[in-house]
Design an enzyme around this catalytic site. Structure first.
Site, PDB file in Angstrom:
ATOM      1  N   HIS A 259       7.032  -3.379  12.001  1.00 35.22           N
ATOM      2  CA  HIS A 259       7.508  -2.063  11.599  1.00 35.22           C
ATOM      3  C   HIS A 259       6.699  -1.512  10.428  1.00 35.22           C
ATOM      4  O   HIS A 259       6.219  -0.379  10.484  1.00 35.22           O
ATOM      5  CB  HIS A 259       8.989  -2.132  11.212  1.00 35.22           C
ATOM      6  N   HIS A 279       3.158   1.985   7.702  1.00 29.35           N
ATOM      7  CA  HIS A 279       2.943   2.341   6.299  1.00 29.35           C
ATOM      8  C   HIS A 279       1.773   1.549   5.703  1.00 29.35           C
ATOM      9  O   HIS A 279       1.856   1.060   4.577  1.00 29.35           O
ATOM     10  CB  HIS A 279       4.219   2.074   5.494  1.00 29.35           C
ATOM     11  N   LYS A 335       4.425  11.383  13.933  1.00 24.68           N
ATOM     12  CA  LYS A 335       4.972  10.732  12.738  1.00 24.68           C
ATOM     13  C   LYS A 335       4.944  11.811  11.657  1.00 24.68           C
ATOM     14  O   LYS A 335       3.898  12.090  11.060  1.00 24.68           O
ATOM     15  CB  LYS A 335       4.112   9.526  12.338  1.00 24.68           C
TER      16      LYS A 335
END
Length: 459
Positions: A259, A279, A335
């Protein structure tokens, strides 16, 4: 990067030494040109080095009579070739000594154990592999958006212009990159972990648990009784935390590592899909078609759409920033906003997120050099109720000047000192009580002395 600095210094030393050994003695003009060129090579990087290393560099140039500021010789006689060889050798040795010392002194202080923000600041200083903007990597921010709600493409070109391939070939980066193609990003597809992928996870942990960042986090968590003290037990602990599979839609379809660092697809209630996680700046570089050898080599799955302009002031240009929020499409899914560090090492991000997740709250405001950053950590309940990493990511809240950053650190330290001492009224009351106690003790000693029988020296 300290390793690269040492390699550069040693290469310069070898160059001059070889010239002398071959009888090609450099002239004073050639030596001056060499020092000037070396100084110019270091100039863009020196402000990113730790202050102790910066002082060592300046002392080295001064020892051979070179004025770093004016970039010229400040002595009546030019340096000799052997002087420069000795200077380069001493400089490389001193930087190597700094690294050895850094690896040896990773124990958290009492202040850091009392304050997570101070601990995160220490982690920033321990990231010896952090890259230098516009040297090791170059970004092309292009157009911005005022918020993640804005749509449209504000960028004709990729986000990354360049990342030095020599840097990414180093162990910490290489073992991290090897993990990025181990996952199926599609929502509801269970992960199948192969023997090769297990080995890649093991290699990654072996390399990064040996870094100053992860050594520090281990000692910190052990001091807080939040992690096992044994090296093997801690390695398994970190592995389960990051690589342990859990259920988002079906069993074993997600993990903390997938994730946060890779990204995955989420299916919404209305049947649409969106990208969640992702990220990490290295993953963005690779998915843009960064040319790293992988199962997806030569392909581009990511379209950079522009960056989200921070609400705080920004100085020095966006291309020099260490924390940015960007908008992109990945596998044709939007995103709206992904906040990432830039140029930080895999070991630093692994350490920072592990520390904040285990020792912090859901929202953790920390100071990393001149950056005020909020680290968000979401927990996810895994198998048998064990807490796993749901997500971790940074968000820039303010950018301080160097003097403001130093003043804030000092203010935090003064605040901690005052809190330990108590309020001004409490301090006054404490001093008053101590004075009264001293007076009582003095009176008691005097009475005791007067009540004792007098004795003669000759008794």
């Amino acid at each position: 990067m300290m390793d690269r600095l040492i390699e550069t210094i040693r290469a310069k030393q070898s160059f001059v030494t070889q010239k002398v050994a071959n009888g090609e003695i450099p002239t004073p003009q050639q030596l001056s040109s060499f020092l000037s060129s070396f100084r110019n090579e270091l100039l863009p990087m020196i402000k990113h080095y730790p202050s102790e290393v910066t002082r060592q560099i300046k002392r080295g140039f001064t020892s051979v009579g070179w004025d770093v500021k004016k970039n010229c010789n400040n002595r009546s006689t030019p340096p000799k070739p052997q002087d420069i060889i000795d200077m380069l050798n001493n400089l490389a040795t001193n930087v190597e000594g700094y690294l050895t010392k850094l690896h040896a002194s990773v124990a958290p202080t009492e202040d850091e154990l009392d304050d997570l923000g101070s601990a995160c600041g220490r982690l920033w200083s321990l990231d010896i592999d952090r890259l230098i903007p516009n040297v090791d990597y170059v970004i092309d921010p292009q157009g911005y958006k005022k918020s993640s709600w804005e749509t449209g493409d504000r960028a004709e070109r990729p986000f990354f212009k360049f990342v030095d391939p020599d840097v990414l070939a180093r162990e910490s980066w290489r073992t991290f990159i090897a993990l990025l193609d181990n996952y199926d990003f599609t929502s509801g597809v269970a992960e199948r972990v192969t023997a090769q992928e297990v080995k890649e996870e093991d290699d990654f942990l072996n390399v990064n648990l040996a870094t100053p960042c992860m050594k520090y986090v281990h000692k910190y968590l052990v001091s807080k009784k939040l992690a096992p003290s044994g090296a093997a037990e801690f390695k398994k602990f970190v592995h389960d935390l990051w690589f342990g599979l859990y259920r988002r839609k079906v069993n074993n379809d997600s993990s903390g590592f997938e994730h946060v660092f890779v990204g995955e697809e989420k299916e919404n209630a209305d049947g649409t899909s969106q990208v969640v996680g992702l990220h990490n700046w290295i993953q963005i570089f690779i998915e843009e078609g960064g040319g790293i050898a992988s199962k997806r080599q030569g392909s581009s799955h990511l379209d950079y759409l522009g960056y989200i302009r921070p609400r705080c002031r920004v100085s020095g240009g966006e291309e020099c920033q260490r924390v940015m929020s960007v908008q992109m499409e990945w596998h044709n899914e939007l995103k709206p906003e992904s906040s990432v560090f830039l140029g930080t090492s895999p070991a630093f991000e692994l350490a920072l997120y592990t520390l904040c997740f285990l020792a912090g709250e859901e929202k953790n405001l920390v100071q990393l050099d001149q950056y005020m950053v909020e680290i968000t950590c979401y927990k996810f309940r895994g198998p048998r109720g064990v807490m796993r990493i749901g997500s971790c990511f940074p968000a820039l809240t303010d950018l301080l000047t160097p003097s403001e950053a130093a003043a804030k650190i000092q203010a935090v330290h003064r605040g901690k000192t005052l809190r330990k001492a108590g309020s001004p009224q409490e301090v006054h009351e404490k001093q008053k009580n101590e004075k009264a106690a001293a007076s009582i003790q003095k009176t008691f000693r005097g009475n005791k002395s007067r009540n004792q029988p007098k004795t003669s020296f000759y008794n």
